[in-house]
Design a protein around this motif. Sequence first.
Motif, PDB file in Angstrom:
ATOM      1  N   ALA A 194      26.397  24.986 -10.207  1.00 54.20           N
ATOM      2  CA  ALA A 194      26.275  26.537 -10.570  1.00 54.20           C
ATOM      3  C   ALA A 194      27.237  27.117  -9.504  1.00 54.20           C
ATOM      4  CB  ALA A 194      24.762  26.993  -9.947  1.00 54.20           C
ATOM      5  N   ALA A 195      27.709  26.747  -8.567  1.00 55.13           N
ATOM      6  CA  ALA A 195      28.600  27.583  -7.439  1.00 55.13           C
ATOM      7  C   ALA A 195      30.113  27.717  -8.145  1.00 55.13           C
ATOM      8  CB  ALA A 195      28.623  26.815  -6.145  1.00 55.13           C
ATOM      9  N   PHE A 196      30.426  26.330  -8.663  1.00 51.90           N
ATOM     10  CA  PHE A 196      31.796  26.191  -9.247  1.00 51.90           C
ATOM     11  C   PHE A 196      31.909  27.051 -10.577  1.00 51.90           C
ATOM     12  CE2 PHE A 196      34.968  24.186 -11.737  1.00 51.90           C
ATOM     13  CZ  PHE A 196      36.064  24.314 -10.833  1.00 51.90           C
ATOM     14  N   THR A 197      30.596  26.914 -11.312  1.00 52.83           N
ATOM     15  CA  THR A 197      30.800  27.835 -12.647  1.00 52.83           C
ATOM     16  C   THR A 197      30.720  29.395 -12.313  1.00 52.83           C
ATOM     17  OG1 THR A 197      29.529  26.119 -13.619  1.00 52.83           O
ATOM     18  CG2 THR A 197      29.330  28.193 -14.739  1.00 52.83           C
ATOM     19  N   ALA A 198      30.236  29.647 -11.260  1.00 54.87           N
ATOM     20  CA  ALA A 198      30.331  31.177 -11.003  1.00 54.87           C
ATOM     21  C   ALA A 198      31.789  31.538 -10.470  1.00 54.87           C
ATOM     22  CB  ALA A 198      29.367  31.642  -9.974  1.00 54.87           C
ATOM     23  N   LEU A 199      32.380  30.586  -9.665  1.00 56.60           N
ATOM     24  CA  LEU A 199      33.585  30.892  -8.952  1.00 56.60           C
ATOM     25  C   LEU A 199      34.539  30.751 -10.259  1.00 56.60           C
ATOM     26  CD1 LEU A 199      33.191  28.955  -5.655  1.00 56.60           C
ATOM     27  CD2 LEU A 199      33.562  31.529  -5.894  1.00 56.60           C
ATOM     28  N   LEU A 200      34.595  30.016 -10.988  1.00 56.87           N
ATOM     29  CA  LEU A 200      35.269  29.797 -12.168  1.00 56.87           C
ATOM     30  C   LEU A 200      35.479  31.193 -13.082  1.00 56.87           C
ATOM     31  CD1 LEU A 200      37.441  27.606 -13.157  1.00 56.87           C
ATOM     32  CD2 LEU A 200      35.689  26.881 -14.610  1.00 56.87           C
ATOM     33  N   ARG A 201      34.075  31.519 -13.164  1.00 55.80           N
ATOM     34  CA  ARG A 201      33.896  32.624 -13.974  1.00 55.80           C
ATOM     35  C   ARG A 201      34.776  34.088 -13.482  1.00 55.80           C
ATOM     36  NH1 ARG A 201      28.760  33.002 -14.335  1.00 55.80           N
ATOM     37  NH2 ARG A 201      28.569  31.313 -15.732  1.00 55.80           N
TER      38      ARG A 201
ATOM     39  N   PRO B  77      42.213  17.823 -13.039  1.00 58.07           N
ATOM     40  CA  PRO B  77      41.034  17.036 -12.906  1.00 58.07           C
ATOM     41  C   PRO B  77      40.705  16.555 -11.616  1.00 58.07           C
ATOM     42  CG  PRO B  77      43.288  15.938 -13.102  1.00 58.07           C
ATOM     43  CD  PRO B  77      43.625  17.451 -13.459  1.00 58.07           C
ATOM     44  N   TRP B  78      41.253  16.807 -10.707  1.00 58.84           N
ATOM     45  CA  TRP B  78      40.929  16.724  -9.066  1.00 58.84           C
ATOM     46  C   TRP B  78      39.590  17.663  -8.846  1.00 58.84           C
ATOM     47  CZ3 TRP B  78      44.831  15.365  -4.932  1.00 58.84           C
ATOM     48  CH2 TRP B  78      45.591  14.188  -5.220  1.00 58.84           C
ATOM     49  N   LEU B  79      39.504  18.680  -9.502  1.00 51.13           N
ATOM     50  CA  LEU B  79      38.144  19.481  -9.534  1.00 51.13           C
ATOM     51  C   LEU B  79      37.038  19.133 -10.262  1.00 51.13           C
ATOM     52  CD1 LEU B  79      39.876  23.138  -9.654  1.00 51.13           C
ATOM     53  CD2 LEU B  79      39.271  21.855  -7.744  1.00 51.13           C
ATOM     54  N   ASP B  80      37.296  17.952 -10.967  1.00 47.78           N
ATOM     55  CA  ASP B  80      36.058  17.449 -11.901  1.00 47.78           C
ATOM     56  C   ASP B  80      34.892  17.339 -11.063  1.00 47.78           C
ATOM     57  OD1 ASP B  80      37.692  17.701 -14.053  1.00 47.78           O
ATOM     58  OD2 ASP B  80      37.948  15.616 -14.403  1.00 47.78           O
TER      59      ASP B  80
END
Length: 179
Positions: free
Chosen positions: A146-153, A137-140
């Motif tokens: 877009a940057a986080f979504t790409a890194l998560l992928r 949850p600290w990453l919420d």
Amino acid sequence: LDPGVRTSVGYTHWMAGDYVRAMELEDRDPRWLVLYALPMLGREEEAIAECRRMEARRPDGPTRRILGALRAGVERRAEPCVEAATGMLDSPFHDAEGLYLAGRTLARVGATDLALRFFARVVESGFHCHPTFVRDPWLDPLRGTAAFTALLRRAEDGCRESAAAFAEAGGGRLLGVAT
């Protein structure tokens, strides 16, 4: 795999969300896992008190500054977190797990641009603990960018590739566990 390595079993439990077990396994000072686990269990005041106790026993230096930054993160004060973390990116410190733990604290206090830089370094270094990244949850504050979504992928792909390589190499058999 090696119980003598500090970032072994206890950190694995923390990454899996088993915060109580992670704390039980922390037997060295400073007790980082206790500090990381208590807030996840809703015990923020205890985490703050423990940080202060550990800070008081340390001379000024990197460990004391990191403790102060973590305490400030639990207290949701951005400035000390940013101050302590900024130097980490330009230092020889390269432990991806440690960078993740610092980056998540930055995200929690709203320093999202710097947190994304940390998270990018974490993923680029091969630390692909996708289930933890999804659950934390600290990453919420980073979610939805877009940057986080790409890194998560990328982390998810890396996690999947690592699991396949482990299975193909007979890792489960080597460790005596079913995969």
